[in-house]
Every structure is written in structure tokens, then in C-alpha cells.
Write an enzyme that holds these catalytic residues in place. Structure first.
Site, PDB file in Angstrom:
ATOM      1  N   LYS A 153       0.847  -1.192   0.000  1.00  0.00           N
ATOM      2  CA  LYS A 153       0.000   0.000   0.000  1.00  0.00           C
ATOM      3  C   LYS A 153       0.886   1.247   0.000  1.00  0.00           C
ATOM      4  O   LYS A 153       1.807   1.362   0.798  1.00  0.00           O
ATOM      5  CB  LYS A 153      -0.905  -0.009   1.227  1.00  0.00           C
ATOM      6  CG  LYS A 153      -1.752   1.251   1.383  1.00  0.00           C
ATOM      7  CD  LYS A 153      -2.573   1.197   2.668  1.00  0.00           C
ATOM      8  CE  LYS A 153      -3.249   2.522   2.970  1.00  0.00           C
ATOM      9  NZ  LYS A 153      -3.981   2.500   4.251  1.00  0.00           N
ATOM     10  N   LYS A 205     -10.059  12.748   8.718  1.00  0.00           N
ATOM     11  CA  LYS A 205      -9.619  12.286  10.030  1.00  0.00           C
ATOM     12  C   LYS A 205      -9.664  13.467  10.998  1.00  0.00           C
ATOM     13  O   LYS A 205      -8.968  14.456  10.807  1.00  0.00           O
ATOM     14  CB  LYS A 205      -8.201  11.728   9.945  1.00  0.00           C
ATOM     15  CG  LYS A 205      -8.096  10.469   9.105  1.00  0.00           C
ATOM     16  CD  LYS A 205      -6.656   9.970   9.063  1.00  0.00           C
ATOM     17  CE  LYS A 205      -6.524   8.746   8.166  1.00  0.00           C
ATOM     18  NZ  LYS A 205      -7.191   7.556   8.733  1.00  0.00           N
ATOM     19  N   ASP A 264       1.294   5.957   6.242  1.00  0.00           N
ATOM     20  CA  ASP A 264       0.300   5.111   5.599  1.00  0.00           C
ATOM     21  C   ASP A 264       0.826   4.479   4.307  1.00  0.00           C
ATOM     22  O   ASP A 264       0.113   3.729   3.649  1.00  0.00           O
ATOM     23  CB  ASP A 264      -0.983   5.897   5.315  1.00  0.00           C
ATOM     24  CG  ASP A 264      -2.227   5.030   5.420  1.00  0.00           C
ATOM     25  OD1 ASP A 264      -2.135   3.943   6.014  1.00  0.00           O
ATOM     26  OD2 ASP A 264      -3.279   5.436   4.909  1.00  0.00           O
ATOM     27  N   ASP A 299     -12.286   7.276   3.860  1.00  0.00           N
ATOM     28  CA  ASP A 299     -11.116   6.941   4.681  1.00  0.00           C
ATOM     29  C   ASP A 299     -10.804   5.448   4.640  1.00  0.00           C
ATOM     30  O   ASP A 299      -9.863   4.997   5.278  1.00  0.00           O
ATOM     31  CB  ASP A 299     -11.344   7.399   6.122  1.00  0.00           C
ATOM     32  CG  ASP A 299     -10.058   7.414   6.938  1.00  0.00           C
ATOM     33  OD1 ASP A 299      -8.975   7.492   6.327  1.00  0.00           O
ATOM     34  OD2 ASP A 299     -10.137   7.338   8.178  1.00  0.00           O
ATOM     35  N   ARG A 333      -7.675  -0.001   0.627  1.00  0.00           N
ATOM     36  CA  ARG A 333      -8.182  -1.205  -0.035  1.00  0.00           C
ATOM     37  C   ARG A 333      -8.554  -0.928  -1.491  1.00  0.00           C
ATOM     38  O   ARG A 333      -8.501  -1.825  -2.332  1.00  0.00           O
ATOM     39  CB  ARG A 333      -9.374  -1.758   0.751  1.00  0.00           C
ATOM     40  CG  ARG A 333     -10.585  -0.849   0.800  1.00  0.00           C
ATOM     41  CD  ARG A 333     -11.558  -1.202   1.917  1.00  0.00           C
ATOM     42  NE  ARG A 333     -11.002  -0.869   3.219  1.00  0.00           N
ATOM     43  CZ  ARG A 333     -11.629  -1.097   4.375  1.00  0.00           C
ATOM     44  NH1 ARG A 333     -12.830  -1.664   4.382  1.00  0.00           N
ATOM     45  NH2 ARG A 333     -11.072  -0.771   5.520  1.00  0.00           N
TER      46      ARG A 333
END
Length: 612
Positions: A376, A388, A401, A460, A464
Site C-alpha cells: 500500500k 480524520k 500510511d 477513509d 483497499r
């Protein structure tokens, strides 16, 4: 990351300076909207090694992308080199570190590997006996080792150590300390050897004149353990001062560290076969290079590590290692492949998305397996319109991330040097998840490259979506034996397994077992979690083929079930590293996963060889 509301040798000089022209672009070229005038990033990968004529030492100069002189905002920096050598000479000099195993517990007939790793002595005040192999060394030091064992509570537990003891004038060694390796035969013994190598370098840094550090063992006979010592030493050479400014205290601290940094680590008491010494030391250095690259990428801020700089990092690896090649798919290329899921996430950012495909093919072209590692690559996650906000959102840490891509690229850096006889594809769909007039919205319906339509229940839950198209791309390469993806995917994983254990989901029992075994062997701990079929209905949508979020609870499982929709037949595993990629307790970026993945890839080659 989703926080859904429901919750060295033989390297030619030509290769050392091989650098693709495209990699010398100014940093401002890939920080659109955040210019840094005059700052240039020069990704530059090399490994300079030199073995002595007896094959007993290997100089390891481990470099990741190198910043230009004066550049304090590059994605990665060069790591100082260290010579790790094996010697039969009696230790002498400024500092000696003696590594000892804990005493073996009396056998009760049980065959429990985990109990063998217990480090408690339960009230036993008896001093740890000095191994017979170290008796001559102890005598040459006038009994200093025996005194340390008698006068301290040192038990040999993994990670334990004694204070430095200053020896009398005239001694061949000025200072000595002990470090514990845990019980011999423990499943975590190589991790203990790695920590011991790191301890030796860090202890040397506390002294003014320890340019050479000695380590003594009571019979280190495993090439794996020798590699672990070398790895630990090399990792300890790196200190992240990239973003320190010109304050006098910062400059002075960095200068002091540079002056005190050990340059040689000499190991005695090693009984590894001479023919295996150099390769073991080089393996340790290669793993350290991969771990350090991962840590640098994950720790760097989002205005430095962007999708473009990740692409340049992959190109840098390909430029440095002839067995690697790199393809970067631009936005138009991704559109042509129908990657609507990936591209939707990046729509709100001024940073262009980059789809990275880095390939390692073993020399000779007769790979025993073909695998894909997918990472990712969200270089900053604002959460999108589901922004967020509030306690626990961790928005200030969302530079990490892209931890999955950091691990995948670090693994590529190590694999390129380890040269396993396995073809490995490293795939990253990289972008930012930002808010703007162009950003995707809750309620949008997008189409992935396998034709499935996805209703956006939460912006958010973006990781995926990028992985979906990456997984389809991986399987479409054809004849792939395994696909493994790594992602800082869900906050629920931090809740369930914390910061020391990653969660593994898989459609294949053998693959899941192999990955968890690799984690256990390397210290990258993993725990398999179930793909609960009844939870799949939570992803149903009235308007599209599926939603990108599910019902209440089990967020990590539902995310894994979503990813499973994009792999048809290939054995697949998903590793959620949301908790393990970053740990404040461990100082931030951990480099988690590089060792385990390299171990797993190597095990594929070994298993094929054993079956013949």
C-alpha cells in the site's frame, strides 16, 4: 488507513556509480505546490564490499538513495559503512563486548519451544557460569569476566547487559561489558544475536575512542546467527538526522556521533566454516540495507516522500542492480488499464499518482517460483471527505500510511543483493488521499480494473481501493505462484494486536503457515486471523457490486474480505501492518516485514531444493 466510524564483495566500480539520469530531478519537481528551491534528491544505490584474502571479513558500505551535499530534505540518506570481520586473534583495544547465553533450565521432559525462550530465573541468585570456551580470554583479562558475572545480576537473558567495566592499566582490553543472547536453541535466538550486534555499536558510541569494537562468543557456529550480528551492527550505524537544522546543538550532536561511530567490528569465538563467513556477513548487510531503507521511507514526511519519490526510489534500485528492472505507469497508463479504483483515491491531490512495478529476476533465468509482493502506497491519508478528525484519528502520523510500500521497496533492495532463485515482482499503487473539488466523495460509485463496481461508503477506507487494482495487476502477470500484500490498512488491527504483532489473512493454509513461520524466525511476529464468510454480506451494496466498508465491528476482517474479491485463483495473503510499521516505543518507523519477507522468499527456493 481506515478509521471507520463504527469503531562486502565483487561489485564493480561501474555498478557503484550507475545512476539513471531521470533520478537527478530536483525535489521541487515532485512536490507540486510545496516547492523546495535548490534542494535536489539523488537516489543512488550501491553496495561496496571487499573480502579479505582469507574470506574472513567483509567491508559493508550500505547505501540507500544519497542526498546531494547540503540537502537536508531528501527522502533517504547514505548510511555510514562498517567492516565486520571474523578473527582468531585474542581481543584487544578500547572495548570488548562478550555475548553469553542464559543458563539452560533443567529438563522436565517437555518439548516446548516457547518455554525454552522464557528468560526468568525465579529467584535463582547463582551467578551465570562462564563457558569453558572463554576461560583463556578470562585469564588474559585477569579474571575480569568472572568478576562481572559474580558481581552483577546478569543472567544472559536476551537484551540484558552489564555496565561497562574499566580494566586496570596494562590490560589488553581497556573496557568490557556483557550482553545476553537468551537461551541457546530459543526460537528468537537470531533476533538476540542481531540485538547484540546493535548493542556493540551503540556501546562503542558512548566512548570517545572506540573506532574498533571487539565481540567475543563462546562458539558462534551458525551462519544465520553470524548474519544476524552483522545485520544488527549495520542497522545501528544509521541515525536519522535528515531533518535536523543548523542549531548548534544539532550540529554538535551529529559531529560527535560521526567522530565516535565505530568503523570495525571484530568477532572472535566464531566457528562458522571459513567458506560461509563472507556470505553470512554480506547477507546481514543486505538485510540491514533493506530495513534501513524502509525505516527512512516510512519516517520521512509526506512533503518529501511522495508518489513520485517512491517511484524514483524503485528506479534507483533497478539502476543499481542489473537483475532488476522497473516500470512506472503514469495516470494515463492506469486509465488505459481501467484502474478506476486506484485513480479515484488520488483525484483530490495535486501529486500525480504513480503505479510502480519493480521486478527482480534471478541470474540465469531459471526461477523456481514467481511471487508478487504488493505494498500500500498512500503517502499521506487525510481521510478524504470523511476527514480524520478528533482523538485517535492519528492524522499527524498519516505519512506512515505508505508503510506497506516502504516494506516492499526495502525488501526489493535486500532481495536484489541476496539473489534468491525466485522471480519477485514488487508492486505499489501510490497516491495521496486528499480533499479538494476533484476528490472522490462518499456515495460515489467507481469501477476497478476487474470490472467490479464499488460504492464508496467511506473515503477513509481508501487503501483497499488502491490495493484492489494492484492485486488485479499482480494476478494478470500470469503464472504467479503466490501474491502477498502488506498494508497499514485498519486501525482495528492496532486495537486487536497492538504494535508488536501483524495480522495475517490468507486463502491458503500453507502460505499462511509459511509467513507466520518466517515472522517467528526473524522477529517480525505475525498472527493468522480468520476470513469469516458470514461477514462478507456486510460489503453488499444496493447500487453497486459491493461497498468499500462493512457493518459494525471486525474492521480488519472485513477489509481483508474486500481485498479477496480482487484475487481469483492465486494463493493470496494479506498482512495488516497498521500496528507494526510504526511504534513510538521503538522510536518510530520499525522496518517491520523486510526480514520476514526475505526469509519467506529464500524458503521457497530451499523447499524446492529439498523436494528434489
Amino acid at each position: 488507513m481506515a478509521f471507520v466510524p463504527v469503531l562486502s564483495a565483487g561489485v564493480s566500480s561501474r555498478r557503484l556509480v550507475h545512476q539513471a539520469a531521470a533520478l537527478s530531478s530536483p525535489l521541487s519537481n515532485f512536490t507540486a505546490g510545496r516547492p523546495a528551491p535548490g534542494v535536489a534528491l539523488r537516489p543512488f544505490f550501491h553496495r561496496a564490499t571487499g573480502a579479505d584474502p582469507r574470506g574472513l571479513s567483509a567491508r559493508t558500505a550500505v547505501s540507500t538513495p544519497l542526498m546531494a551535499a547540503g540537502d537536508k530534505y531528501g527522502a533517504t540518506v547514505e548510511v555510514p559503512s562498517i567492516t565486520v570481520e571474523v578473527t582468531s586473534d585474542t581481543p584487544s583495544g578500547e572495548l570488548l563486548i562478550v555475548a553469553l547465553h542464559a543458563a539452560a533450565a533443567p529438563s522436565d521432559g517437555a518439548d516446548d519451544a516457547e518455554s525454552a525462550d522464557a528468560e526468568t530465573e525465579d529467584g535463582d541468585d547463582k551467578a551465570l557460569p562462564l563457558p569453558a570456551q572463554l576461560a583463556d580470554l578470562d585469564a588474559s583479562l585477569s579474571g575480569a569476566l568472572s568478576e562481572l558475572l559474580e558481581d552483577t545480576t546478569f543472567t544472559g537473558a536476551a537484551g540484558s547487559s552489564t555496565p561497562i567495566l574499566r580494566l586496570p592499566a596494562g590490560s589488553s582490553v581497556k573496557r568490557v561489558a556483557l550482553v545476553g543472547l537468551g537461551k541457546a536453541g530459543s526460537p528468537k535466538v537470531d533476533a538476540a544475536y542481531r540485538d547484540a550486534g546493535s548493542f556493540a555499536i551503540k556501546t562503542g558510541l558512548t566512548l570517545k575512542t572506540a573506532q574498533a569494537v571487539q565481540m567475543a562468543f563462546a562458539g558462534l557456529d551458525s551462519p544465520k546467527s553470524l548474519a544476524a550480528v552483522a545485520e544488527g551492527a549495520n542497522v545501528a550505524m544509521f541515525s536519522d538526522a535528515r531533518f535536523k537544522g543548523t542549531l548548534k546543538a544539532s550540529v554538535a550532536a551529529e559531529k560527535k556521533r560521526e567522530e565516535r561511530l565505530p568503523r570495525t567490528l571484530s568477532l572472535s569465538g566464531v566457528s562458522v566454516a571459513t567458506a560461509d563467513v563472507s556470505s553470512a556477513i554480506q547477507r546481514g548487510a543486505a538485510l540491514a540495507a533493506g530495513v534501513t531503507l524502509t525505516k527512512q521511507l516510512v519516517a520521512a514526511p509526506a512533503n518529501v516522500v511522495t508518489p513520485t519519490s517512491l517511484a524514483e526510489t524503485a528506479q534507483g534500485i533497478a539502476a543499481a542492480f542489473p537483475d532488476c528492472e522497473c516500470e512506472i505507469l503514469e495516470k494515463a497508463d492506469c486509465e488505459a488499464l481501467g484502474m478506476g479504483s486506484f485513480l479515484a483515491v488520488g483525484r483530490g491531490s495535486s501529486e500525480p499518482p504513480k503505479f510502480i512495478h519493480l521486478t527482480y529476476k534471478p541470474p540465469g533465468g531459471n526461477a523456481v517460483k514467481k511471487v508478487c509482493l504488493v505494498g500500500k502506497g498512500i503517502t499521506f491519508d487525510s481521510g478524504g471527505y470523511n476527514i480524520k478528525a478528533g482523538p485517535g484519528s492519528m492524522i499527524s502520523l498519516m505519512k506512515f500510511d505508505m508503510g506497506g510500500s516502504g516494506t516492499v521497496l526495502g525488501t526489493a533492495r535486500a532481495i536484489a543483493e541476496l539473489k534468491p532463485n525466485v522471480e519477485v515482482h514488487f508492486i505499489v499503487a501510490s497516491c495521496e488521499n486528499m480533499v479538494s473539488a476533484n476528490a472522490y466523495r462518499p456515495g460515489d460509485i467507481i469501477k476497478a480494473s476487474n470490472g467490479k463496481t464499488i460504492e464508496i461508503g467511506n473515503t477513509d477506507a481508501e487503501g483497499r481501493l488502491t490495493l484492489a487494482d494492484a492485486l488485479v495487476f499482480a494476478e494478470n502477470l500470469g503464472s504467479v505462484d503466490y501474491i502477498v500484500d502488506l498494508a497499514t490498512l485498519t486501525g482495528a488491527m492496532i486495537v486487536s494486536l497492538g504494535h508488536d504483532v501483524a495480522g495475517v489473512f490468507s486463502t491458503n493454509d500453507g502460505l499462511a503457515d509459511a509467513l507466520t513461520s518466517a515472522g517467528k524466525a526473524t522477529g517480525d511476529s505475525m498472527w493468522r486471523l480468520p476470513l469469516v464468510e458470514s461477514y462478507r454480506e456486510g460489503l453488499n451494496s444496493n447500487l453497486a457490486d459491493m461497498n468499500n466498508i462493512g457493518g459494525k465491528g471486525a474492521g480488519s476482517i472485513i477489509a481483508a474480505l474486500f481485498l479477496r474479491e480482487f484475487v481469483k485463483k492465486t494463493p493470496w495473503a494479506h498482512i495488516d501492518i497498521a500496528g507494526t510499521a510504526w511504534s513510538e516505543k521503538k522510536g518510530g518507523a520499525t522496518g517491520f516485514g523486510v526480514r520476514a519477507l526475505c526469509h519467506w522468499v529464500s524458503s521457497l527456493e530451499e523447499s524446492v531444493a529439498e523436494s528434489k
